[in-house]
Motif scaffolding. Structure first.
Motif, PDB file in Angstrom:
ATOM      1  N   SER B 318     -31.879 -23.515  13.584  1.00  0.00           N
ATOM      2  CA  SER B 318     -32.008 -24.228  12.270  1.00  0.00           C
ATOM      3  C   SER B 318     -31.848 -23.629  11.106  1.00  0.00           C
ATOM      4  O   SER B 318     -31.754 -23.766  10.114  1.00  0.00           O
ATOM      5  CB  SER B 318     -33.554 -24.989  12.124  1.00  0.00           C
ATOM      6  OG  SER B 318     -33.302 -25.936  13.319  1.00  0.00           O
ATOM      7  N   ARG B 319     -31.609 -22.046  11.617  1.00  0.00           N
ATOM      8  CA  ARG B 319     -31.300 -20.961  10.468  1.00  0.00           C
ATOM      9  C   ARG B 319     -32.562 -20.866   9.424  1.00  0.00           C
ATOM     10  O   ARG B 319     -32.381 -20.897   8.231  1.00  0.00           O
ATOM     11  CB  ARG B 319     -30.097 -20.981   9.723  1.00  0.00           C
ATOM     12  CG  ARG B 319     -28.878 -21.236  10.681  1.00  0.00           C
ATOM     13  CD  ARG B 319     -28.412 -20.158  11.606  1.00  0.00           C
ATOM     14  NE  ARG B 319     -28.159 -18.997  10.468  1.00  0.00           N
ATOM     15  CZ  ARG B 319     -26.845 -18.713  10.352  1.00  0.00           C
ATOM     16  NH1 ARG B 319     -25.876 -19.608  10.703  1.00  0.00           N
ATOM     17  NH2 ARG B 319     -26.625 -17.910   9.599  1.00  0.00           N
ATOM     18  N   LEU B 320     -33.803 -20.944   9.816  1.00  0.00           N
ATOM     19  CA  LEU B 320     -34.944 -20.846   9.015  1.00  0.00           C
ATOM     20  C   LEU B 320     -34.935 -19.408   8.662  1.00  0.00           C
ATOM     21  O   LEU B 320     -34.937 -18.593   9.230  1.00  0.00           O
ATOM     22  CB  LEU B 320     -36.136 -21.487   9.625  1.00  0.00           C
ATOM     23  CG  LEU B 320     -35.993 -23.056  10.159  1.00  0.00           C
ATOM     24  CD1 LEU B 320     -37.432 -23.546  10.474  1.00  0.00           C
ATOM     25  CD2 LEU B 320     -35.736 -23.913   8.717  1.00  0.00           C
ATOM     26  N   GLY B 321     -35.625 -19.036   7.385  1.00  0.00           N
ATOM     27  CA  GLY B 321     -35.850 -17.787   6.895  1.00  0.00           C
ATOM     28  C   GLY B 321     -37.200 -17.304   7.353  1.00  0.00           C
ATOM     29  O   GLY B 321     -37.778 -17.770   8.165  1.00  0.00           O
ATOM     30  N   ASP B 322     -37.585 -16.489   6.750  1.00  0.00           N
ATOM     31  CA  ASP B 322     -38.958 -15.639   7.156  1.00  0.00           C
ATOM     32  C   ASP B 322     -40.057 -16.394   6.367  1.00  0.00           C
ATOM     33  O   ASP B 322     -41.153 -16.558   7.160  1.00  0.00           O
ATOM     34  CB  ASP B 322     -38.829 -14.136   6.258  1.00  0.00           C
ATOM     35  CG  ASP B 322     -37.943 -13.499   6.823  1.00  0.00           C
ATOM     36  OD1 ASP B 322     -37.351 -13.387   8.115  1.00  0.00           O
ATOM     37  OD2 ASP B 322     -37.402 -12.340   6.257  1.00  0.00           O
ATOM     38  N   LEU B 325     -41.405 -23.446   6.310  1.00  0.00           N
ATOM     39  CA  LEU B 325     -41.158 -24.383   5.183  1.00  0.00           C
ATOM     40  C   LEU B 325     -42.573 -24.848   4.611  1.00  0.00           C
ATOM     41  O   LEU B 325     -42.173 -25.145   3.313  1.00  0.00           O
ATOM     42  CB  LEU B 325     -40.733 -25.543   6.075  1.00  0.00           C
ATOM     43  CG  LEU B 325     -39.377 -25.196   6.926  1.00  0.00           C
ATOM     44  CD1 LEU B 325     -38.941 -26.479   7.633  1.00  0.00           C
ATOM     45  CD2 LEU B 325     -38.312 -24.982   5.737  1.00  0.00           C
TER      46      LEU B 325
END
Lengths: 670, 348
Positions: B318-322, B325
């Motif tokens: 899902s290409r979540l960052g550091d 959410l």
């Protein structure tokens, strides 16, 4: 066929140039087969009229089918700004041989019929005007091998013919196609080639022997046009949505399609691809709402979009969300139930189900958008309410609002920052301690912490089982009773936080009308008509549940209040009667469910019929009649598309689908 | 409460927590229930791995097994959800905060019957979590019905004879694309701990199918889910040892004929001392074959049955960052006025 009410009135041209011309005040119905690409043609006409400054609304009456079954697209142009559906359309584009007999029957006297001149025969009426267009000639000229493209070209032919007959400027159609094809000049040019050829042929071969014309206005200046589902998605994006999980179901699928589209544009780093959101397509609605509740518990702004059958599957988790007090936003784009029902038709049938969804004592907060603007506003407000109230919030749109194109003033940027509700940080926990379900403020809303909070006392074990203030399992009678009493208190707090009703109470009003959601355009138009007929009405449009004191006060100020809605049983009438039993005798249900968007005519006739009957009924039994239906009314109830079609082969009585009905209705845009 | 892990007073781990800091409430399960032993192993593993309670999430469905997260990691967040629906709840919670680790506890009713669909789909999505199935072949809270993992032909006093073939948790997991599939026996505490440590190091969903006898309803010696049967018939595929990423591992010193080492997602290692000479846990078809053989011959094989660390987790795909959410501030999740104005212009 016309009742003389509202519809089919010949109005003089404002310029006074040509007598008996009807300018910007008629409806077009385009009858085609599903899956032939007619949607692009219809949307091009709709948007061209919009770009001419004429108030318009388009309604797609489509089958649960990917290809082949009949579809009708209604376009209403109204110089007075009315956007409700009309029973009759004066202009018929008859491009579906399977329905042409009924389609021609439904035309009012003086109507016109544009049809495919290659057909061997067509039912003849001497009170309408026929225009035969040699579709095959244009298709042959285009020299296309694929059947799909041939169908597509055929549909552009009627656009050109209509443009000539109604005087829609070609440059407006060009602008409209540029919008639909997102600025792809070459695609637009190839489409415009067919439109222009058909226009020129029509100019050379057809006579404008009919009164219907369009003329530029400036009523849509600065307005936008889109679908309610797109507006809902945009509202969610500006509400800071971070997580969505869903399962495809008509008519809600385009909420998530639009959400993915907007989030991809606005919330993904173009350089790295990093996203500030996740959208997960679940294996079913059980899982979709499970993910949403999980994400809401973690502190994400989580939503799903579904329709009636999906709500049925979500009942279990919504009950958990209510009881464990987890924020969630659930868009229900209502379609016709019970069961699989009519998957591609509109209704307001989920009011009671969603309000009480969950076993045991459960009541849910519901928002009731009636317009694009409210789809957007409620799109972000729903998250604020869910976070503030720590509970699932439903937004009940419907197929008509969700999937059809509407005009609107542009949306206003949210005035206030995100409201995240009572969330404690690690420092807050250190300062004041923490008990997850303790009602410190007396409003029934306790404080919560989010997973990841580092304070050793911040963690709690959320559960659907009985618990005490500290979220510890408890079977003590007092713990259960007190917790449920607090949840009821919280629901009373919700009454003060949800959007209140919009009330219009003119001088001299004799009766009241209560309505909600997408019956709004029909009610607005009907009230104008009733006023013209001498019956002044008050109007209260509900925007949310639970109701507040304003609702009670409005009803109390009126002796007789009609509750108008699109379901069989008068669900809002039932709900109001139950919440306000002492006022229930003032309420009269006017409920209709035939799958079609409400018309002003129905509202006028239903209210008029009861009003004429009222004094007599009062003396007869002393109480109001429940549930007037279309059957009670005079006139031909068969004016809805498909009603006159023979049983079994209409595609309407036997859809022939797989019984599962989760297919996405394909819109052929290119 | 069964408690086999009382630590010596005053001892703390590398982050200064005592083993008692990882405990939960006293268990309300039966004396001798296999689930209590597993809860105790979780306490010990978390202590030994220096887990920060705030980074761990506990999840469960409904059933005896699903009660047990109340009995470990009392300082960690948890959610006891719905019957068979823990996987979706976990997916959402772990997407809401993908920086957390998670221990999910389910049972054979929860995962092999009512929740089989969610079990399979969470594995397809590869949500990073340890998914423990406390498998006893029987429904306890409703007093003795067969579960879907019960042996075909098995007899129980209350439920009669089971006419239907069992669902094999490990085979289902492998078929669904799970990259970490292990089976153990709650009576083999040491193996449970080592597998759990390895599972916590895995980057996706790690399934631990732990045979955990029900002393109340399914502990007759003839049952393959009983203590007696497990003790008598457990066939470890290998001796398993976990080496945390902080520690050096001297791979060169080992004879590859005797030892296999697998590097985990977080840089730690799993050492598998070969007992079955030919068993290769990275061979998907071989693993399926071995499980099938074990089922047909009522063998309780234990160990790391299958491993493949190559698939991305859901958070990764899902290409979540550091930043999770749930911690993004308003400026990152609400686009600005000009973005809305631009969109409005485009719709006119």
């Amino acid at each position: 066929m016309s009742t003389g009410l509202i519809e089919g009135q010949a109005l003089a041209n404002p310029d006074g140039a040509a007598a008996d011309l009807i300018i910007n005040d008629f409806s077009i119905v385009v009858a085609t087969a599903n899956g032939t690409g007619s949607q692009t043609s219809n949307l091009a006409i709709l948007r061209a009229l919009f770009k001419m400054g004429i108030p318009v609304n388009g309604k797609n009456i489509f089958p649960s089918n990917i290809q082949g079954l009949p579809t009708w697209y209604h376009i209403r142009a109204s110089r007075d700004g009315y956007t409700a559906r009309r029973h009759t359309s004066e202009i018929l584009v008859a491009f579906n041989q399977a329905t042409v007999i009924q389609d021609i029957q439904a035309l009012p006297p003086g109507g016109i019929c544009i049809y495919n001149g290659d057909w061997r025969s067509i039912p003849q009426r001497d009170d309408i005007t026929y225009y035969a267009v040699p579709v095959n000639e244009f298709v042959r000229a285009a020299d296309l091998k694929e059947k799909k493209l041939r169908d597509y070209i055929a549909n552009m032919v009627y656009v050109g013919a209509l443009a000539y007959l109604l005087e829609i400027p070609l440059e407006k159609l060009d602008e409209a196609l540029m919008f639909l094809f997102r600025g792809k000049r070459r695609t637009v040019d190839s489409n415009m080639g067919v439109v222009r050829a058909a226009y020129e042929w029509s100019a050379a071969n057809l006579a404008q022997d009919h009164p219907y014309r369009v003329a530029p206005m400036n009523e849509t200046e600065g307005q936008i046009m889109m679908t309610g589902n797109e507006a809902a998605a945009l509202g969610a994006v500006f509400g800071g949505v971070t997580f969505a999980a869903w399962y495809p179901i008509t008519p809600s699928t385009s909420v998530i399609d639009a959400l993915n589209d907007y989030l991809g544009q606005l919330r993904r780093d173009p350089a790295t691809g990093e996203a500030t959101y996740a959208v997960v397509q679940a294996e079913d609605e059980l899982s979709a709402i499970g993910m949403v509740i999980g994400a809401g518990y973690a502190g994400a702004r989580a939503m799903t979009a579904t329709s009636g059958p999906g709500i049925s599957l979500m009942a279990e988790f919504v009950g958990l969300g209510y009881f464990a007090e987890v924020p969630a936003v659930i868009w229900d784009i209502q379609r016709v139930g019970p069961s699989t029902g009519l998957p591609t038709r509109t209704s307001q049938g989920d009011i009671l189900f969603t309000y009480y969804l969950g076993h045991g004592d459960t009541k849910n907060v519901i928002l009731l958008p009636s317009s694009l603007r409210e789809c957007f506003d409620f799109g972000y407000m729903a998250f604020d309410l869910a976070d503030t109230l720590q509970t699932p919030v439903f937004v009940l749109s419907d197929l008509d609002l969700g999937m059809n194109n509407w005009m609107s003033e542009p949306f206003a940027y949210p005035a206030e920052p995100l409201k995240r509700g009572k969330v404690l940080t690690a420092e807050d926990v250190a300062d004041r301690g923490f008990a997850r379900y303790k009602d410190i403020d007396g409003d029934g809303i306790a404080y919560r912490t989010l997973p990841g909070n580092e304070h050793p006392l911040a963690a709690y074990f959320a559960r659907g089982t009985g618990h005490n203030d500290a979220a510890v399992y408890s079977e003590r009678p007092d713990d259960w009773k007190n917790n449920m009493a607090r949840l009821a208190r919280k629901f009373d707090t919700a009454r003060l936080l949800v959007p209140g009703p919009v009330i219009d109470e003119p001088e001299g009003a004799q009766i009241g009308i209560i309505a909600y959601g997408t019956t709004r355009p029909a009610i607005d138009e009907a009230r104008d008509r009733l006023t013209a007929d001498g019956l002044v009405t008050s109007y209260m449009r509900l925007r949310a549940l639970p109701i507040n004191d304003e609702v009670e006060a409005f009803i109390a100020r009126h002796d007789h209040v009609y509750v108008v809605e699109l379901n069989r049983d008068g669900q809002m009438h039932t709900l109001l009667s139950s919440e306000l039993p002492e006022l229930a005798t003032r309420l009269e249900s006017l409920a209709l469910l035939d799958g079609m968007p409400l018309t002003a005519r129905w509202v006028v006739e239903a209210i008029t019929a009861v009003e004429e009957d009222r004094p007599r009924r009062r003396s007869a039994n002393g109480r109001g009649r429940r549930g007037a239906t279309e059957l009670d009314l005079s006139g031909n109830g068969s004016m809805s598309p498909g009603n006159d079609m023979p049983r079994g082969d209409s595609g309407l009585t036997d859809m022939g689908h797989d019984g599962h009905n989760r297919e996405v209705i394909v819109e052929e845009m290119e | 409460m069964t408690d086999t892990t009382t630590p010596r007073a005053g001892r703390v781990n590398a982050i200064g927590l005592a083993q008692t800091d990882y405990k939960g409430l006293p268990s309300t399960l039966c004396q001798g229930c296999g689930h209590n032993s597993i809860a105790n192993q979780i306490v010990q593993v978390a202590y030994e791995l220096n887990v920060r309670p705030a980074e761990m999430l506990k999840l469960s469905g409904i059933g005896c097994s699903s009660k047990s997260p109340a009995y470990f990691l009392g300082q960690s967040f948890g959610f006891n959800g719905l019957h068979g629906r823990m996987p979706s709840l976990a997916t959402g919670a772990l997407m809401g905060n993908h920086t957390m680790r998670a221990i999910a506890v389910s049972g054979d009713g929860d995962s092999a019957s009512i929740g089989l669909g969610q079990f399979k789909h969470v594995l397809r999505r590869n949500v990073r979590m340890v998914y423990i199935v406390e498998n006893n072949g029987v429904y306890g809270l409703t007093k003795g019905q067969f579960s879907a993992t019960a042996d075909e032909g098995q007899e129980l006093k209350y439920a009669g004879t089971n006419e239907f073939p069992p669902i094999d948790i490990c085979m289902e997991a492998i078929l669904a694309g799970c990259g970490f599939v292990a089976r153990s026996f709650s009576g083999d505490a040491q193996q449970v701990r080592e597998l759990m440590k390895a599972a916590l190091s895995h980057g996706g969903t790690a399934v631990l199918d732990i045979i955990s006898p029900c002393v109340a309803f399914n502990n007759a010696d003839t049952s393959t889910k009983s203590y007696h049967y497990g003790k008598e018939h457990e066939i470890p595929l290998h001796g398993i040892g976990f080496v945390p990423s902080e520690e050096e591992i001297e791979i060169e010193a080992y004879d590859p004929g005797e030892l296999r080492v697998v590097e985990m997602h977080d840089g730690s290692w799993v050492k598998l001392r070969k007992l079955e000479a030919d068993y290769d846990p990275t061979d998907r078809m071989g693993a399926m074959h071995r499980l099938q053989w074990a089922q047909e011959n009522q063998e309780l094989i234990t160990g790391l049955v299958y491993y493949d660390g190559s698939r991305p987790s859901l958070a990764e795909s899902s290409r979540l960052g550091d930043t999770p959410l749930n911690a993004l501030d308003e400026s990152r999740v609400r686009p600005g006025r000009e973005a809305l104005a631009g969109l409005m212009d485009g719709l006119m």
